[in-house]
Design a protein around this motif. Structure first.
Motif, PDB file in Angstrom:
ATOM      1  N   LYS A 261      -3.664   3.836   3.536  1.00 55.16           N
ATOM      2  CA  LYS A 261      -3.979   4.713   2.417  1.00 55.16           C
ATOM      3  C   LYS A 261      -3.930   6.166   2.838  1.00 55.16           C
ATOM      4  CE  LYS A 261      -3.954   3.073  -0.595  1.00 55.16           C
ATOM      5  NZ  LYS A 261      -3.158   1.873  -0.634  1.00 55.16           N
TER       6      LYS A 261
ATOM      7  N   ILE B 136      -1.551   6.483  -5.193  1.00 50.12           N
ATOM      8  CA  ILE B 136      -2.266   5.975  -4.028  1.00 50.12           C
ATOM      9  C   ILE B 136      -2.224   4.449  -3.950  1.00 50.12           C
ATOM     10  CG2 ILE B 136      -4.476   5.842  -5.231  1.00 50.12           C
ATOM     11  CD1 ILE B 136      -3.942   6.983  -1.602  1.00 50.12           C
ATOM     12  N   TYR B 137      -1.742   3.798  -4.985  1.00 54.96           N
ATOM     13  CA  TYR B 137      -1.840   2.341  -4.999  1.00 54.96           C
ATOM     14  C   TYR B 137      -0.687   1.680  -4.233  1.00 54.96           C
ATOM     15  CZ  TYR B 137      -5.926   2.904  -7.911  1.00 54.96           C
ATOM     16  OH  TYR B 137      -7.167   3.234  -8.367  1.00 54.96           O
TER      17      TYR B 137
ATOM     18  N   SER C 150      -5.116   3.616   8.622  1.00 58.49           N
ATOM     19  CA  SER C 150      -5.115   3.244   7.200  1.00 58.49           C
ATOM     20  C   SER C 150      -3.785   3.468   6.509  1.00 58.49           C
ATOM     21  CB  SER C 150      -6.182   4.027   6.456  1.00 58.49           C
ATOM     22  OG  SER C 150      -6.094   3.742   5.082  1.00 58.49           O
TER      23      SER C 150
ATOM     24  N   GLN D 181       0.861  -1.186   0.000  1.00 57.13           N
ATOM     25  CA  GLN D 181       0.000   0.000   0.000  1.00 57.13           C
ATOM     26  C   GLN D 181       0.889   1.224   0.000  1.00 57.13           C
ATOM     27  OE1 GLN D 181      -3.646  -0.060   1.169  1.00 57.13           O
ATOM     28  NE2 GLN D 181      -3.809  -2.208   1.772  1.00 57.13           N
ATOM     29  N   ASN D 182       0.346   2.319  -0.521  1.00 52.39           N
ATOM     30  CA  ASN D 182       1.239   3.445  -0.762  1.00 52.39           C
ATOM     31  C   ASN D 182       1.818   4.005   0.519  1.00 52.39           C
ATOM     32  OD1 ASN D 182      -0.962   4.998   0.177  1.00 52.39           O
ATOM     33  ND2 ASN D 182      -0.366   6.695  -1.132  1.00 52.39           N
TER      34      ASN D 182
END
Lengths: 531, 352, 609
Positions: B324, B228-229, B322, A181-182
């Motif tokens: 993300k 973002i991936y 997260s 994940q980034n």
């Protein structure tokens, strides 16, 4: 990663184990391909599936899911037997070698081949020689090492192997986990983990407790008891011990193992808050849903797989009334009696620097212009290209003797096929983003199960047919893709697709140390739907 | 490293041994025009635009000619200007370069050079070959080979950066064309839509499906962010139009990706501006979500968490942070749980 | 085609990309329709682990391959200069009449498919055509019909079955006044028997070499003054010193891609005395420390390929190729690579790309092949005639060799005579013989008593020589001073009946067809030149168009990547020097020119013109 992406051209050989690099980290995958194809660097690929990288490999070892420790021990066995290891390095920089050696002794190529399901044991010898004779050699791994009950052991085995060959602490070598994940690296660095503060400072330590109590000006004593991990917390919810859950940009209904169990846990909660950008499968169970900003709507830093800290800029205006996640948190915190006064992401970053030694030298201004990888303790420090240069953080590198242990669930007559899961190139994780991006969704609109032609003929299944895949936890219907990619008797399902959710099937067995679920292996059965 | 001294148009500059004339020029901010050269791919030497005069005599392609100590380079004189004009004129005549209909209008390197060298409009006296126009087979890429100058950047982008070797030249001489795989349309080929060929294309021959109808190149605004991936952390320049709509994503050369992207980084951004986005806080009342104002929603979360904290203790509350979200947000979430709620119950999906 | 059939073929040649040409040629023959269909090509790419595009790009580059079905027999009629002058349009007429097919068309019974092609290397018996791999010359209407009829019962093979008229010996002019050195043994040695070669002192020079120091050999070749016979005239011995020294593999590469229209000397040498080439290569290999040699032969030269392969096999058997040759420490072997119909592959770096199984694009220099050639390793590339000159230099010494010819271009030269002469064929004369002598003595004067109009010397890339240059010594340096070139030694003589515009149109269509397309000036320039001259031939041109020919060719000369694009300027300017008036006359729409009319009607009609 202990080392850096820009060191890929320095390496003379690569060991890829449990990473489908060209699909999951395509940009790094291309860089590796370039070295192997154009510069004839050596490549060994270990994976249960005949992934693209296996096509370029000098040796490809198609192992049974869950046998990483065995194969790594087997490679080490050959290297030790043929005296190809870096004895000087092991002697001066490592400890625990004797115990390690003793364990590895048992892992003869023939023994390992039978554990891993490799037909030709001489391939193990060949691979070991290739890896030992090229220096520096870089090891890359991904979730195909970690997502097992024996995940920690897999990681340690990787470290053992690179220490044995003297490839740690040198440019172009290293043990290089590819982060999925980034900002998974940054989330860990920031202490979004149950047992550590930022920069991996344990919560159980008195000094750390006091340090953070003072830094954060907290009136009460900070808890020294490690908290729950995600999977543990779901169990706690079912047991009635956990009452409230705040989910921040995650989608456990899709991403966590054993979906029924996750839903049961969420339904049991008194209060569930979900903060996300779209109505996720998880958000449906929430009491309150808060619209957060998407990545292009906010500013802030992220840390990539090579520990490089980079700045994201605000590209577009927030959608609707969505708000920065930090703003939302600040608002809630202040309503609960504290006085946080952050005006921007940078304000928070300045605070991070004061409590996170590895980030202390990093500023927004610097990362705009410079390539900085933590640790970066002072503003004059250039950052760290690779770790463990002259010594390991603990002093001597610890080689751990590790025995192979089988996965939690092995195949049996009722569930005779091994199921493994992963991602595809065009999609990401639970699909919250990629499945809402038109081009990606159009390109791969639906899930599938990869079946080897052997299984297809055993169960009389043809390519494109809808089949049923079941485990002890659930059952889904999904399109079959008959291909020689998976090892015979192994089925693969990408987990992006809610309509055919792989995690209805996966097992929630955890690694005892780090609590990672065993996504990569469980037992399933394949059935024809229209028999 | 060995350094060399040479002069460009009378100006003394320093270069490194092993560099070409063009590389020395670029490092020193000296402008030599080119079309087939690109710093990310191997040298081609095919467009012949970058010819310079070496030591007052020979014309040499600066992109392939090694720079040597003491060289005297003239980047342009009347003869070179004329040659460049002629070569550009040949390119205009060979294809169908109508900027009016081209989505790359304003960003086209051929267009820029034709302006610079005042290349006259082609007379149309020379027969043109019909080449492939394929705007439908791929949902990511568009191809109009009538705008192609056969510089080979796309071929090398695919075989040297993405490493898939989908593009290749076929045919020969004036009948040279591009093909993807075995004379397939791009959408039917093994193309993985990384878009690197489009990013390197100096004209509008290759383009993205996302750009048409979303504003003209000079109206677009550029801002960089990080993909973002996955965890590679590719740096991307995002382009938005006057309405603030995302138009395209281009790999930034300064990032760890060195300008390269994959299909997700290239095309996976429209979820940000998708109708599926949440626009307002929602509160579930009688089993159904109802829109709420922020104040109400925030107040409800704060009061419920406070209530549970005092009823069953801080450890009965958990947060999933997260991977993300940014460092700042993750930091704040763990601080919130530890310093406001009083528990270490915080985790994120590192393991998932 | 069935994958098993394909994999068997690949196995036969090897799985590496460098064998792609032979694999595809074999598969095309096996197809029975002279086709490489997309399915077959996909399978080849997959089995050879190559990108599909690389195979598509390769097939598209070499004109001998086609992806559309053709027929059991492909008729390729040469339309290059010598054949054109000798009436190749008539050949098309006869075929059209007899089979009812135009260019790019096949007969309904699937037996014949008609194509036009460039030089087949049998120019002294022009006009010529090739049916599959069999070459036929001296084509008269009667002969064409009887040849075509003879194919109705034949089975296609990869072997050549040519007529006697194109046999190497038959193409040498029999005139005692020649100075026979290179061709001394042509017709004397049996090319099929190594014993015959050895009986004439063959391989003695190699034996002698192996007792010398390699540096001594290089020095002898330098001293001899031998200059490259491929066209550029670079001193051979000096070139040998450019090969990077060291323990790495090095290669001798023989450039036998004789494609310059009007040239047939290398073919005759290879067909008639193949061992001489092997010996020359071995000496070169010893001198530059190369243990492997490659001969890159154009695919049209089946007989050369067959005879050389037989020679290689015999030499291996005798231990003259292989390990420890003549008891020395020297190891040397020779392998054959084939071309696929691409003139540009005569350029040494294109040739190397082609050897590697790639499109025949020239590479930029540096690095030169001597530093990084075949597979990136040092390679010395020489022409057939050059390498064949080496044994006699070693055998008889540098002084003996340079006793003939002018000081800076020593030795003899093979001149290829074609066109409107009473006698055509190959002659060997001291370097620097004049056009007058060549035409009058060896060509026995103009055919049918017609008047000389011009001679094209050096091939399509060469210049036009008028009466004023009759006494010009045709060596390497003198022609350059007059704006022309000796090139590979082509002397194509045209009489008063030849239309200058029509002739130039053939040259410029040749360049467009043969441009590799990599660099802009050549790719677009050759097409524009061709379009301009065609416009003039159609009597639609203007004087500006005539000037435009020179302007475009000048840009190409200055800016093109390799010699191909730099070449058209010479035939254009030299032609206009003599015959600009004729071009101007063609700019009048009322001007009558049956020759242009015929070329336009013949070469620019049909589906695949």
């Amino acid at each position: 990663m202990t080392n850096s992406i820009r060191e890929i051209p320095i390496s003379e050989a690569y060991l890829l184990i449990g990473t489908n690099t060209t699909e999951n980290h395509p940009v790094i995958g291309s860089m590796l391909k370039r070295e192997v194809i154009h510069k004839k660097k050596k490549l060994v690929v270990i994976d249960p599936r005949r992934i693209e990288m296996s096509r370029y490999a000098d040796v490809y070892l198609q192992i049974k899911p869950g046998t990483n420790v065995a194969i790594l021990n087997g490679l080490a066995h050959v290297i030790l037997k043929e005296n190809l290891h870096d004895a000087e390095y092991v002697k001066t920089r490592c400890e625990g070698f004797d115990d390690y050696r003793k364990v590895v002794e048992k892992y003869t190529p023939e023994h390992v081949a039978s554990i891993c399901g490799i037909e030709d044991p001489s391939l193990i010898v060949k691979a070991a020689r290739i890896l030992a004779n090229a220096k520096p050699m870089a090891l890359y791994y991904c979730m195909g090492i970690t997502q097992f009950k024996s995940g920690v052991n897999g990681v340690k085995s990787c470290a053992n192997f690179q220490m044995l060959l003297g490839n740690l602490g040198v440019a172009g070598g290293g043990v290089n986990p590819l982060r999925g994940q980034n900002n998974v690296q940054g989330a860990c660095d920031m202490g979004a983990l149950n047992a550590v503060y930022p920069a991996y400072q344990p919560v159980g330590n008195e000094d750390n407790k006091n340090k953070f109590k003072n830094a954060w000006k907290v009136a009460f004593d900070l808890s020294m008891k490690p908290g729950l991990t995600i999977v543990e917390s779901l169990n706690a919810a079912i047991a009635g011990d956990l009452k409230a859950l705040y989910v921040f940009g995650e989608n456990p209904v899709m991403s966590d193992p054993n979906q029924h169990h996750v839903i049961e846990a969420l339904e049991k909660l008194d209060f569930l808050v979900v903060q996300d950008i779209v109505m996720t499968e998880t958000a449906r169970y929430a009491d309150v849903v808060l619209p957060g900003c998407a990545f292009l709507e906010k500013e802030g830093t992220v840390s990539n797989t090579e520990r490089r800290v980079q700045l994201m800029h605000k590209v577009v205006k927030p959608w609707g009334e969505s708000r920065d996640d930090w703003w939302i948190l600040t608002q809630i915190a202040n309503r609960m009696g504290v006085d946080w006064n952050y005006q921007s992401a940078e304000d928070i970053f300045e605070e991070i620097r004061t409590v996170t030694p590895s980030y202390a030298g990093i500023t927004y201004e610097r990362v705009e212009k410079e390539l900085i990888q933590w640790p970066c303790p002072t503003e004059g420090h250039p950052g760290t290209q690779f770790l463990h240069k002259d010594k390991f953080s603990r002093g001597l590198g610890l080689m751990t003797a590790i025995e192979y242990t089988p996965p939690a669930e092995e195949v049996d007559p009722e569930y005779p096929v091994i199921l493994t899961t992963g991602r595809v190139l065009e999609h990401f994780h639970t699909g919250t983003m990629s499945r809402n991006s038109r081009i990606l969704d159009e390109t791969v609109p639906e899930g599938y199960v990869e079946l080897h032609p052997n299984e297809a003929s055993n169960y009389n299944i043809s390519d494109g047919e809808i089949v049923s895949v079941s485990t002890r936890r659930g059952s889904i219907r999904i399109k079959a893709r008959v291909t020689e990619r998976p090892k015979p008797n192994v089925a693969f399902i990408p987990f992006h697709f809610a309509e055919a959710a792989a995690n209805k099937l996966t097992i929630d067995a955890l690694d005892p140390t780090c609590k990672i679920p065993e996504f990569k292996v469980c037992a399933c059965k394949i059935e024809k739907v229209n028999a | 490293m060995d350094t060399i001294q040479l002069t460009f148009d009378g100006k003394e500059v320093t270069g490194k041994k092993g560099q070409t004339i063009l590389e020395v020029a670029r490092d020193n901010g000296i402008d030599i025009p080119y079309l087939c050269y690109h710093p990310r791919i191997s040298k081609t030497g095919a467009c012949r635009i970058c010819l310079v005069r070496v030591n007052d005599t020979a014309l040499k392609p600066s992109c392939t000619e090694p720079a040597a100590n003491g060289m005297k380079i003239d980047t342009e004189d009347e003869e070179i200007r004329e040659l460049r004009r002629s070569i550009l004129g040949m390119l205009l005549a060979e294809g169908d370069h109508n900027c009016l209909y081209c989505e790359w209008n304003g960003e086209c390197e051929l267009q820029r050079l034709c302006h610079r060298y005042d290349v006259p409009e082609p007379t149309g006296e020379f027969p043109k070959r019909e080449r492939e126009v394929d705007t439908v087979s791929s949902n990511g890429l568009r191809r109009n080979e009538n705008r192609c100058i056969l510089c080979g950047r796309c071929v090398k982008a695919c075989s040297e950066i993405q490493m898939n070797s989908v593009w290749e030249f076929t045919g020969r001489g004036s009948a040279t064309t591009l093909t993807s795989d075995m004379f397939d349309r791009i959408g039917d080929s093994s193309c993985v839509k990384c878009g690197t060929c489009v990013q390197l294309c100096p004209t509008g021959a290759l383009s993205f499906q996302t750009v048409l109808g979303r504003g003209q190149s000079w109206e677009l605004q550029k801002e960089s962010s990080i993909c973002i991936y996955c965890g590679v952390g590719c740096k991307i320049d995002f382009y938005t139009n006057k309405e603030g709509v995302l138009v395209k994503a281009m790999g930034n050369e300064q990032g760890p990706n060195e300008g390269h992207l994959c299909v997700k980084g290239r095309f996976g951004f429209d979820f940000v501006q998708s109708d599926k986005r949440l626009t307002k806080p929602l509160i579930k009342k009688n089993g159904k979500f109802e829109e709420a104002e922020w104040d109400e929603a925030l107040g409800l979360v704060a009061s419920k968490l406070s209530e549970i904290k005092s009823a069953t203790g801080p450890d009965s509350i958990m947060a999933f942070s997260s991977a993300k979200c940014t460092n700042e947000e993750n930091y704040l979430m763990q601080k919130f749980m530890r310093a406001v709620i009083g528990t270490n119950n915080v985790d994120h999906c590192a393991r998932l | 085609m069935k994958p098993e059939k394909i994999s068997k073929t690949i196995e036969k040649y090897g799985n590496d990309r460098e064998h792609l040409m032979l694999i595809l040629r074999d598969l095309e023959v096996q197809s029975g329709k002279n086709v490489l269909d997309v399915q077959t090509l996909r399978s080849v790419a997959e089995q050879m682990n190559m990108p599909q595009g690389a195979v598509a790009g390769f097939v598209g580059f070499y004109t001998m391959f086609k992806t559309e079905p053709r027929a059991r027999f492909v008729i390729r009629v040469c339309k290059s200069g010598p054949c054109h002058v000798m009436g190749s349009t008539n050949v098309f007429d006869v075929i059209q009449k007899h089979l009812g097919i135009g260019i790019g068309e096949g007969t309904k019974d699937g037996l014949f498919f008609l194509e036009k092609c460039e030089c087949l290397g049998v120019c002294s018996v022009a006009p010529a055509m090739m049916i599959n791999y069999d070459i036929h010359g001296n084509l008269t209407p009667k002969r064409i019909v009887s040849i075509l009829n003879s194919y109705k019962k034949k089975k296609p093979t990869l072997k050549e079955d040519c007529g006697k008229e194109v046999d190497g010996k038959a193409c040498v002019i029999n005139d005692p006044k020649q100075m026979k050195r290179l061709i001394a043994d042509v017709g004397v040695v049996d090319p099929l028997k190594i014993e015959s070669y050895m009986a004439r002192g063959g391989y003695e020079a190699l034996k002698k070499s192996l007792k010398m120091e390699p540096a001594q050999i290089v020095q002898t070749v330098k001293d001899s003054g031998l200059r490259g016979r491929g066209g550029a005239g670079f001193p051979a011995g000096v070139k040998w010193t450019f090969v990077t020294k060291g323990p790495h593999q090095k290669y001798v590469v023989c450039n036998a891609d004789e494609g310059e229209p009007g040239t047939f000397k290398d073919r005759i040498l290879m067909e008639e005395n193949p061992h001489l080439l092997l010996e020359g290569m071995a000496v070169c290999g010893y001198a530059i420390d190369a243990s492997l040699g490659y001969i890159y032969i154009r695919g049209e030269y089946r007989r050369s390929i067959e005879r050389l392969q037989r020679a290689i096999d015999q030499a291996r058997q005798k231990g003259i190729l292989g390990k420890n040759i003549f008891g020395s420490k020297f190891n040397f072997d020779v392998l054959i690579k084939e071309g696929g119909g691409a003139y540009v592959c005569g350029e040494e770096t294109s040739l190397i790309n082609s050897m590697e199984g790639k499109r025949g694009y020239p590479r930029f220099k540096p690095p030169f092949p001597g530093g990084a050639g075949f597979n990136g390793l040092p390679s010395n590339v020489n022409n057939v005639e050059t390498l064949m000159s080496v044994p006699m230099i070693i055998g008889k010494g540098a002084d003996w060799y340079k006793a003939v010819g002018p000081q800076n271009c020593s030795g003899t030269k093979l001149y290829c005579l074609s066109g409107k002469l009473n006698r055509t064929g190959l002659v060997e004369l001291p370097m620097g013989s004049t056009l007058k002598e060549i035409i009058n003595v060896y060509g026995k004067g103009m055919a049918k008593g017609k008047k000389f109009k011009f001679a094209q010397v050096g091939g399509s890339a060469g210049g036009i020589l008028g009466k004023d240059l009759m006494d010009l010594p045709l060596d390497i340096d003198s022609p350059m001073k007059k704006g022309v070139t000796l090139g590979s030694g082509v002397v194509l003589v045209c009489d008063e009946g030849t239309c200058a515009v029509d002739f130039l149109m053939q040259i410029l269509s040749f360049f467009e067809h043969e441009s590799c397309g990599q660099c802009v000036p050549c790719r677009v320039g050759t097409a524009q030149l061709h379009a301009l001259v065609k416009k003039i031939a159609e009597r639609r041109g203007t004087e500006q168009d005539i000037d435009a020919l020179v302007e475009k060719a000048t840009v190409m000369k200055k800016a093109s990547f390799c010699a191909l694009g730099q070449s058209p300027i010479m035939p254009i300017t030299t032609m206009l020097k003599y015959f600009r008036k004729e071009f101007v006359a063609h700019c009048n729409p009322k001007h009558k020119c049956p020759q242009c009319d015929k070329s336009l009607a013949r070469y620019y009609s049909g589906r695949g013109h």
